[in-house]
Design an enzyme around this catalytic site. Structure first.
Site, PDB file in Angstrom:
ATOM      1  CD  GLU A 129      36.519  12.582  14.910  1.00 21.37           C
ATOM      2  OE1 GLU A 129      36.430  12.896  16.107  1.00 21.37           O
ATOM      3  OE2 GLU A 129      35.545  12.519  14.147  1.00 21.37           O
ATOM      4  CD  GLU A 147      47.934  10.435  -5.406  1.00 21.49           C
ATOM      5  OE1 GLU A 147      48.478   9.379  -5.801  1.00 21.49           O
ATOM      6  OE2 GLU A 147      46.709  10.544  -5.241  1.00 21.49           O
TER       7      GLU A 147
END
Length: 304
Positions: free
Chosen positions: A83, A114
């Site tokens: 954004e 992870e």
């Protein structure tokens, strides 16, 4: 679980029997968890302010803002990172995401990556993270191997470092320039950190990136004066912003926007009296991209 567990993993006794509750009571509990998570960000405001100034300084000097994350925090960080160029006109290559599993995670969301600290080191090296950059590492537990090692490698490379986690004394905080503890507490569904912890992370990252944009001069009053106006909705918004800031009508604002090929900051200055796009951009350069000080320079010159 015992109290020795990370707070995000604790099974809170207040939710015993949750699966037998009425729907409205379950939803009320979930909403309450989100509300507590958002409230927890208030205590982190001083450290978020410190982090924003650190990151803004690196971006202003030509560096990058780099997010490092895994799992649900990776999705949240990615959303914030995507954004920023649209909303505040920061160049795409100045906002980077280093995520466990890369962008494939949006199609194949898995926790396996992870646990791979070696891949984190490889990824940090691949992006050439160094002293010019500011790295924001986000992990609910604060102990995710990929994220912890990614930040550790970035610090070793000389990058400025910001760590965000929901557990105190998290390994992620070790060595970070700014450690931000979001004390969102136990989850309604124990360990489901996409919920409360994720809500706190989203709020914190939104606040952080917005304050960074303010420091970079991309906000005037409550307006996004460096918005990338690349569709009809945003061109209309840009015209309203120009009209508001420069004190002209929207027709004049649209003319100024066309003169600058959709760039809002120089269009504001043209609407306010700058002679042409070149003069407007020169004013912006002289004022480090800050519209407010550039407008003050126009006012002093008596152009209008």
């Amino acid at each position: 679980m015992t109290n020795a567990s990370p707070s995000t993993e604790i099974a809170d006794p207040r939710y015993r029997g949750l699966d037998t509750w009425k729907d409205e009571d379950v939803l009320a509990a979930l909403q309450g968890g989100h509300a507590r998570a958002v409230a927890s960000v208030e205590a982190a405001i001083p450290m978020l302010a410190k982090a924003a100034r650190l990151a803004a300084e690196k971006l202003a000097d030509g560096g990058r803002l780099i997010y490092v994350a895994s799992g649900s925090p990776a999705l949240i960080a990615l959303g914030d990172a995507l954004e920023i160029p649209q909303t505040y006109g920061v160049a795409d290559d100045r906002i980077v995401t280093i995520l466990a599993g890369g962008l494939d995670l949006v199609h194949n969301f898995s926790g396996l990556q992870e646990d791979d600290p070696e891949q984190a080191r490889i990824d940090v090296a691949r992006f050439g993270v160094g002293p010019q950059d500011c790295v924001v590492a986000v992990s609910a537990s604060g102990s995710t191997p990929y994220t912890v090692e990614g930040l550790r490698a970035a610090i070793a490379g000389g990058a400025a470092s910001i760590a965000i986690a929901s557990n105190p004394n998290a390994p992620l905080f070790e060595g970070a320039d700014v450690a931000i503890h979001l004390d969102s507490g136990p989850e309604v569904i124990a360990g489901s950190t996409r919920m409360g912890a994720g809500t706190a992370q989203k709020a914190a990252l939104n606040m952080l990136s917005t304050l960074i944009a303010i420091h970079l001069g991309h906000v005037y009053d409550g307006l996004m004066v460096n918005v990338r106006a690349d569709n009809g909705k945003l061109r209309a918004r840009a015209a309203r912003i120009i009209a508001n800031v420069a004190g002209v009508d929207e027709a004049s604002a649209r003319v100024a926007l066309e003169a600058t090929n959709g760039e809002v900051k120089p269009a504001i200055l043209i609407a306010a009296g700058a002679e042409n796009p070149a003069a407007a951009n020169e004013l912006l350069n002289e004022n480090n991209g800050n519209v407010r000080t550039a407008l003050a320079a126009i006012a002093r010159s008596g152009v209008r």
